[in-house]
Scaffold this motif. Structure first.
Motif, PDB file in Angstrom:
ATOM      1  N   VAL A 182      46.717  36.186  -7.203  1.00  0.00           N
ATOM      2  CA  VAL A 182      47.276  37.123  -8.179  1.00  0.00           C
ATOM      3  C   VAL A 182      46.841  36.720  -9.586  1.00  0.00           C
ATOM      4  O   VAL A 182      46.435  37.561 -10.401  1.00  0.00           O
ATOM      5  N   GLN A 184      44.225  34.875 -10.476  1.00  0.00           N
ATOM      6  CA  GLN A 184      42.789  35.087 -10.636  1.00  0.00           C
ATOM      7  C   GLN A 184      42.492  36.565 -10.862  1.00  0.00           C
ATOM      8  O   GLN A 184      41.661  36.925 -11.677  1.00  0.00           O
ATOM      9  N   GLY A 185      43.169  37.408 -10.115  1.00  0.00           N
ATOM     10  CA  GLY A 185      42.983  38.853 -10.288  1.00  0.00           C
ATOM     11  C   GLY A 185      43.425  39.287 -11.682  1.00  0.00           C
ATOM     12  O   GLY A 185      42.794  40.124 -12.308  1.00  0.00           O
ATOM     13  N   TRP A 186      44.487  38.738 -12.218  1.00  0.00           N
ATOM     14  CA  TRP A 186      44.994  39.112 -13.525  1.00  0.00           C
ATOM     15  C   TRP A 186      44.074  38.572 -14.636  1.00  0.00           C
ATOM     16  O   TRP A 186      43.852  39.252 -15.629  1.00  0.00           O
ATOM     17  N   PHE A 188      40.827  37.703 -14.356  1.00  0.00           N
ATOM     18  CA  PHE A 188      39.436  38.178 -14.301  1.00  0.00           C
ATOM     19  C   PHE A 188      39.329  39.692 -14.186  1.00  0.00           C
ATOM     20  O   PHE A 188      38.322  40.229 -13.816  1.00  0.00           O
ATOM     21  N   ARG A 189      40.256  40.426 -14.579  1.00  0.00           N
ATOM     22  CA  ARG A 189      40.159  41.877 -14.542  1.00  0.00           C
ATOM     23  C   ARG A 189      39.366  42.404 -15.657  1.00  0.00           C
ATOM     24  O   ARG A 189      39.076  42.208 -16.660  1.00  0.00           O
TER      25      ARG A 189
END
Length: 189
Positions: A182, A184-186, A188-189
């Motif tokens: 979560v 990493q997704g936040w 690297f968006r």
């Protein structure tokens, strides 16, 4: 020797009471059917005839008990004492020495105690001092079995706690992995 009013089959040196309730019941039943009633005491012409009569009574009792048995053992040791006492006086010292070896091999230094002693004393009219080794071993085996059962129970408890701890750690690891994904997704968006 014998209690007042009768001739007991058991010796003074009997070291303990029965620790098997069925043996105690057999002894009580045997005592009811084989004890001499007042006025029935038999005086034998020789100590060997007396020992023979006691052996016959012992045969009847031992048929009802599982070996090894402390009552039978004590009677046999007592009978050995009595038979050896009939030998010529020149051999008495040697016989006493040999009996110390036999008794040392049979009887432990552990003192006898417990309610069975009182019951046996009431039935047989004699006091008891030490436990035969086989009784000590039976008691130690029973104590060891209880300790092993307790250790197994504690091991199951430890294993259950470790399994729960592993489950919690696996859950935390999955949570951290999910949080990492979560984050990493936040980031690297």
């Amino acid at each position: 020797s014998a209690p007042a009013g009768g001739h007991s089959v058991l010796p003074h040196a009997l070291s303990a009471a029965l620790d098997d309730p069925l043996s105690m019941l057999a002894l009580e039943d045997w005592h009811r059917t084989h004890r001499e009633r007042p006025g029935q005491h038999v005086d034998y012409d020789s100590e060997l005839l007396s020992c023979e009569a006691r052996l016959r009574k012992l045969d009847n009792l031992s048929a009802r008990l599982r070996p090894p048995n402390m009552v039978v053992t004590a009677v046999v040791v007592d009978l050995l004492h009595r038979v050896l006492a009939t030998l010529p006086p020149a051999l008495h010292g040697l016989c006493k020495k040999l009996m110390r070896f036999i008794e040392g091999a049979v009887y432990s230094q552990e003192p006898a105690s417990g309610p069975e002693l009182t019951q046996l004393h009431e039935i047989l009219g004699q006091s008891f001092e030490k436990l035969p080794y086989f009784v000590v071993v039976k008691r130690q085996q029973a104590a060891l079995a209880r300790l092993e059962a307790r250790a197994a129970e504690l091991q199951r408890t430890v294993d259950e706690h470790m399994a729960r701890r592993r489950s919690v750690l696996e859950f935390i690891a999955r949570l951290q992995q999910d949080e990492r994904i979560v984050l990493q997704g936040w980031l690297f968006r």
